[in-house]
Structures are given as C-alpha cells and as structure tokens.
Scaffold this active site. Structure first.
Site, short mmCIF file in Angstrom:
data_model
loop_
_atom_site.label_atom_id
_atom_site.label_comp_id
_atom_site.label_asym_id
_atom_site.label_seq_id
_atom_site.Cartn_x
_atom_site.Cartn_y
_atom_site.Cartn_z
CE LYS A 9 0.56 -1.00 3.63
NZ LYS A 9 0.15 -2.01 5.12
CD GLU A 62 -9.95 -7.10 -1.77
OE1 GLU A 62 -10.02 -6.13 -1.17
OE2 GLU A 62 -10.79 -6.91 -2.63
N GLY A 99 4.96 -10.17 17.32
CA GLY A 99 5.46 -10.06 15.60
C GLY A 99 3.44 -9.05 15.15
CD GLU A 113 6.52 -4.38 9.77
OE1 GLU A 113 8.28 -4.44 9.67
OE2 GLU A 113 6.10 -4.40 9.02
CE LYS A 149 -3.26 -0.61 5.55
NZ LYS A 149 -2.62 -1.42 7.06
N GLY A 198 -1.89 -10.19 9.01
CA GLY A 198 -1.08 -11.14 9.29
C GLY A 198 -1.28 -12.47 8.03
#
Lengths: 435, 435
Positions: A105, A129, A187, A190, A205, A302
C-alpha cells in the site's frame, strides 16, 4: 485443464502464505479459476534462507530475470515492501507484459498514479485487494459490489498494530511502551513501528480507499493525521468514564463543499460496532446513498488473511476479471482531474475531547471556559476529580472537557490559547469524538 | 461512449429503485461500467398503474416480446417474484440471448439447477447478488473475494422481516401478532408473511449460499427449519435473563462427516455481533480457513439496498465480469455431483434451551432430570421462579433448562419424553444455543 503460470516476487511472510495456498490447495484455486494456477517461480534475495514453505525443485530463484524473461509467466504477485526496489521491479514486470497483484500500500499511495498509468498504457492490470484491510475484501466491495452507489462516507480501523496497542492499553491499563514491546514480541509490530503507530499506514490506506470511493486524487501526506504514539492511558480511562473507547479512526466523508479526510485517535461510543473492534482486527463502515450502511469486520493483517486477498486477486486476474475492472475504473489515473476537492480541515464540524493539567486554584476553570466561550465552543460535559491521593491541596489536577459540535479550527485555536494560559501546564490533549 | 441496452421486467418496489438508479444516476453507472447503461424497456402488467418512478416516453410496455424481440437489449433485470411466470419468462429471455440479473431467491432455490444449466448451454449468464441479504454483497464476497478459502462455516441473520419482529418483541415486550401487524403497516412484512416467519425464506437463501460456499447441491426444503412464528415473549425474556437474545439464525458448518445446515430461532449471547443486529438488518459471519472470520452487516431488504445489488450486477454484466464468473463457477450445475454431503441433523452437537410448563409438586424436577440423565444430557443452568403473583401454590410454573453440548437427536428425544410426563402440560419449547 488450462493453466496460468504465476510467479511470486518476495517470499516473506505473506509470500510464503500465498505459495502455500497455491501449492497445497491447487484443487481449490483451480475450481474457482476454471484453470490451474501454477506457481512456476518464486524470486528471493537469498536462496539459502530458511523458508516457511516447501517449494518444488526449480521454483526458487534469486534472479528476477527468470521471471521477466519467461513469457509463460503471465501473472506476478509482487510482495516486496517499501518503495524501492519495489517500484522499479513493478515497472520492469509491467514492461515485460506481466499482470501484477500486490499488497504494497505504501508503494501505491506514493507511486500509484505512475504505476497505474504505465499499466494502462501497456494493457496490463494491477490488483491490490491485500493493500488495505488484509482479509477484508474492501477494495472489491467499494469498487465493484457497491458501484451503483455514491459513497457518502467511510470510516474504519485500518491499522491492526495500532488497534492491538490501544486495545491492550485500554483493557490491561498497560503503558504505551510496554504494549509496543509486547506487540513486537508477538509479531504484531515491526522493529520500527513508526509507520503503523503515527497514522501513516492508515492515511495511506485511506488515500487508496478515497480514490476508489470518491474518485478523489488524494496525496496521502495531505491527510491530517495523528497517531496513537502519544496516547496516554489516562485518556483511555477518562474516555471510558464518559462511555467511550479510543480507536485510531480513518475517516472520509463527502460534504457539500468537499471531502473531509482525517486519521486520528477518536472517542467512539462503547457498544457501537467500531468501538468493539479488538486487537489486530480491522473494520470499515461504508455508507452508500442507495445501500445505506454496510459494515465489514475481519483480520486486518497476518500471513493467511493477507494471502487470502492476494490469492483471490490471482484468481481474478487469471480468470480475466481484474483486467475488465482495471480498464473501466478511473482510479489513480494521472490525466483525470479530481472529481472532488478536499475540504479545509478547519471547517469540519465535530465534537472534541480536551484533557488539561490545571493549577488547582481559584479562577482556573473560569479562564478556560472564557476561552471556549470566545471561540463559541459549547461544553457538553466536564470531569474534574480531586487528586488521586485525596489531597485537595495538590498543585495540579487533570481536567477533561467534552465539547458539543464545533469547527475543528475553532477547537484547535481554543486549545492553543488554553495551552498558553498561566494556569495550564503541559500540552492540551485534543481528540475527536465520533458522532 | 459505448452503450448497453437494459430492460427491467417487473416494475415493483425494487424494479422502480433500479430504474431510478439507471435514470437519475446514469453518470455514476457509466463511470463504473465504462459505458452507458441505457434503460430501453420496462415491462409491467398494467400500464395504467401509478409508479414510484418517472420513465421517459416509450420505455414502459405491457409486452414482454418488446424485450424478447429486440436484439439490442442485451441485459435484463428480471424482477418478478414467485415461481411462475417468473421461471418461464427467465427461460424465454435466456433463449432470446439475454443475460439475466435477478433478485428472485425462491426461483433460484427451486429451479436454480434448470435455469443455470440452460444459461450455460446458451452461453448466457445469471447474476443474483440481490437474492440474498439485500444490500450486503455476500454472493460476490463468497464466490469471488474469498475464493482462495475453504469456507468452514457461515451463519447469519438472513430474513429482515423475522429480525424486525423478534427485535420489537424483545425490546418492547409486544406479542408476536401485534408486531406482525405493525410490520405489515410499515411495509416490512407481506400481507401473508408465512414464507418469512416460518424460516422458508432464510432456508432458501442458506441453500443458495451453501451452493457457493461448499459446492453443496442443497434442496432448500431438506434444511431442518423452524420459524419465529411460534416464539413466545416469555422465551425472549428468559433468554435475556440468561444473557442471550433470540435470533432467527441460518447456520452452515462443514464438519468431518458432512455439512450441517439449519434454520431456527437461536439463543445468541448478548454483546456478540449477531445478537446486536436489530430490526430489518441482516448480518453474516463467514469463516474461511485462510482469512479467518469475516463479518458483514447491512440492510437485508428494502427498495434501494436491493436495487443497489441489482444495479451492481447490471454493471458487472455489462462490463463482462459476470460472464467470466458464471463460466468458472460450478454452482447449480446439474451434472456436478455434490462435493459435500449433508450431515444427519440428529448428530449435530449443540447446546439447547428447554422451556416447560410443570406441575408445582414434589418429584417433578426429579422426573425431568431423570429423562435428561438417561439421554446423557448435562444441565448447564436452570431457572424456576415462583409464580409471578407470588402464590407458591400455583398449579403450574415455567421451568427453563439450559443444557451443555449434546447431540440434537438426544435433545429432541428427551424433549419428546419430557413432554409425555404427566407433570408437564403443553409442548416443550426447544431452541438452539449458539456456542
């Protein structure tokens, strides 16, 4: 059965998930695509690195030219993050005649116009998507399923990392720093979580969704944004006392005089759908003029949720649907003038939450309310407790004010003036309240 | 700009809404279709009837052959309800080379295999987004957006009329008959609401979704169903005391030994998304093996939400996407064997809610619990209040039992045996509890 040859460029977490869907569930993708999706190559930087997926012999390569020079490979899942070399690779793949599927993105928000224009010139397509809201198919829903509507507004929780952090802070009372550390261990964040927690990711986004929903050519960095990185557990606590949770809300609303866009921590009333979105989930509420409100909720990030979106795009591209969509939509087209203009953020009328640290002596509240009155800001509620240790002589006490609807510019100017009052110490926290 | 000529057959509430989207918002549909969608004909039964929409001269006609014999009309929105003449008209339109868009779920649930096979033979397509869940684009989401997933389960509120009725009964404490009358006055329920309130409509929609999600060839009348037409306000009240609301839930779940399907009033825990779906809204929760849970919420019926779905299908068909989807999907194909078999409903393990009217004398509870023990049904909670007027000598008192998970067959047999006990009067109410 017919076959479309696929390549994956970048075999990180998402790439490995996509490879697994193609390799382990080939029957399924074949059934939905009417043909076999054949993973022919996967390009990685380092062949020797241990992978999350077992690939058949000959698939793994360090050489992008194995993909570029193979005319049998028609569709490429380009899953390298960041701007470069992702942008250059994308252009090379397009020039080589490949249709692209991507989850990047940041790249689309920054270089979308260039990439989409080049793809159109070359008769290729780009599907994305997975770039917004992970497993929630919001791109297809806005650009196809709701295409008979004028979208009036969309608001959502688009950054799973931020939502995980505020959920944990809210539910466990932990500090921002502690939760970030925990999110990194799990996780969810970052090593450098800046882009997630400062609102950049959500703004990128939102820019992409605004292209699709409003035909607006939005430069993501023009969207007024705040992150959750300066959120204080106190604010979560006061918000709860007032019947709200704080969420990082990305908001777009079509008004008579333009498009309102913003990203920031926002008070959302407990019990409403967006307030109940927890942890790494994302959610988006879209209002269309025909369909009314439609609400989507799902995992925003994820490995497998994102891989699900990439693989659906691969199927759509192999079937030929993506090309039809890409040709008929005008988004990210450089030569199209924007259909809507951005509204001056200062004119947007909203409710606000202020938190101040005030001197505990006569005249303080009077001075503050005088500033609000001067800016024609009406007060909806006030919380001023005695200091926590019961000492009524404490020097400083927190004061929380909820306003009625007021232009954002007036709220900002009032906050600045209040901050300059001698009785106030530290910054005035100013948050939007979702109406 | 290119142009696709459209006809509407049946200009009722939804048809008029579709006509309005095409006529009043032609710029919008053109932008998303890359071409003009031109409403050339609208076929009605009675030209003289007053309409909800102003049509240009020459569009309105009583003659279906004006559509069938006009080769320029490529796409037809077939919006007549019921089985006949809708089925015959659909076949005539397909034979005449038209692509079809429809909202008629009863027709698809009953004659889908015949219609889809014929359409395929003729190289035509049938789009039916509006047939399930009105404005929620669940057809496209399951068959395209989530196509990389094996759908593991879907459960939802698919009938807006029933949901309006149970919401009003629950929130206002009104009787079923009163709310049905109110729903009819508001236009939420038909003069004869049987198909909505007895679970037929939800079962038909579940059959269609099961085709798409599981490749299951389901005869809708094979789905075990109960409606809300025999729901007692007492059950809504007891459910609330236990922390639940009652909703008409359509449920499909893929188990190792087959597909579980059911439609019936179900206790749903307060605070969970499905429990909070109010009035005429619909909602669906889909779990895919890659994407995890995705939740959709929106208006399940009404003129413009349904028209939004029909118009999106018209755009997709004009663009050419529908034909690609239709060709690659196997749904409603007569010659495809079912990929999954239906599971014996008696073996489905669920929690249950029982309500009984019991004689207020010693040994009654012992007799009931002995039956439950015999069927290995474990009790999770019991409510037995003193009679409402405080008279501990009342002859009959209500008894509510919530069980732990138990096979549905055992629950049914136990209920039958309990019903036959001399201490029990009237039927034993038995409802599913969503886990």
């Amino acid at each position: 059965m017919e076959k479309t040859n696929i390549a994956i460029v970048g075999l990180g977490t998402v790439g490995a998930g996509v490879a697994r869907l193609l390799l382990d569930h080939g029957d399924r993708t074949a059934r939905h695509a009417g043909q076999t999706l054949w993973l022919k190559k996967a390009v990685v930087r380092d062949l020797s690195k241990k992978r999350d997926v077992d690939l058949p012999a000959g698939v793994l390569t360090e050489s992008l030219s194995d993909v570029i020079n193979d005319p049998e490979i028609e569709v490429v899942a380009q899953l390298i993050g960041g701007l470069e070399p992702a942008r250059t690779i994308m252009l090379q793949l397009l020039e080589a005649g490949k249709d692209i599927v991507t989850a990047n993105k940041a790249l689309l928000a920054e270089h979308g116009a260039e990439l989409f224009t080049r793809a159109r010139e070359l008769g290729r397509s780009i599907a994305f998507e997975a770039a917004v809201a992970g497993g929630i198919p919001i791109i297809a829903n806005i650009s196809q399923c709701l295409s008979a509507n004028q979208i009036l507004s969309l608001e959502g929780i688009l950054n799973g990392t931020s939502n995980f952090i505020v959920t944990q802070m809210d539910e466990k009372g932990s500090s921002y720093d502690d939760v970030v550390r925990q999110a990194q261990e799990l996780g969810y964040a970052e090593a450098d979580p800046t882009m997630d927690v400062d609102g950049t990711d959500a703004a990128q986004k939102l820019a992409i969704l605004s292209h699709l929903a409003f035909g607006a050519t939005v430069v993501w960095s023009d969207i007024p944004k705040d992150g959750i990185d300066r959120l204080d557990p106190d604010d979560l606590r006061y918000a709860r006392q007032l019947g709200y949770r704080i969420k990082l809300i990305a908001n777009a609303r079509l008004a008579d005089d333009g498009l309102e866009l913003s990203v920031g921590p926002t008070l959302v009333r407990i019990g409403t759908p967006l307030a109940e979105v927890r942890d790494a989930f994302n959610a988006i509420r879209v209002i269309g003029d025909a369909v009314g409100p439609v609400f989507f909720h799902g995992l925003g990030a994820g490995q497998m949720p994102t891989a699900s979106a990439v693989a659906a795009d691969l199927i759509d591209t192999a079937v030929g649907r993506t090309r039809l969509t890409f040709q008929t939509l005008e988004y990210f087209s450089i030569d199209q003038p924007p259909r809507v203009k951005l509204r001056d953020a200062d004119t947007i009328v909203e409710r606000f939450y202020f938190r101040l640290s005030v001197a505990n002596h006569p005249g303080t509240l009077s001075a503050i309310t005088a500033v609000l009155a001067k800016h024609k800001i009406s007060i909806a509620s006030v919380i001023q407790h005695e200091s926590e240790d019961g000492a009524t002589t404490a020097n400083r006490v927190p004061l929380v004010i909820m306003t009625h609807a007021t232009p954002a510019g007036a709220a900002r100017r009032a906050a600045d003036e209040i901050e300059a009052l001698p009785a106030i110490s530290g910054p005035v926290v100013r948050l939007r309240v979702k109406v």
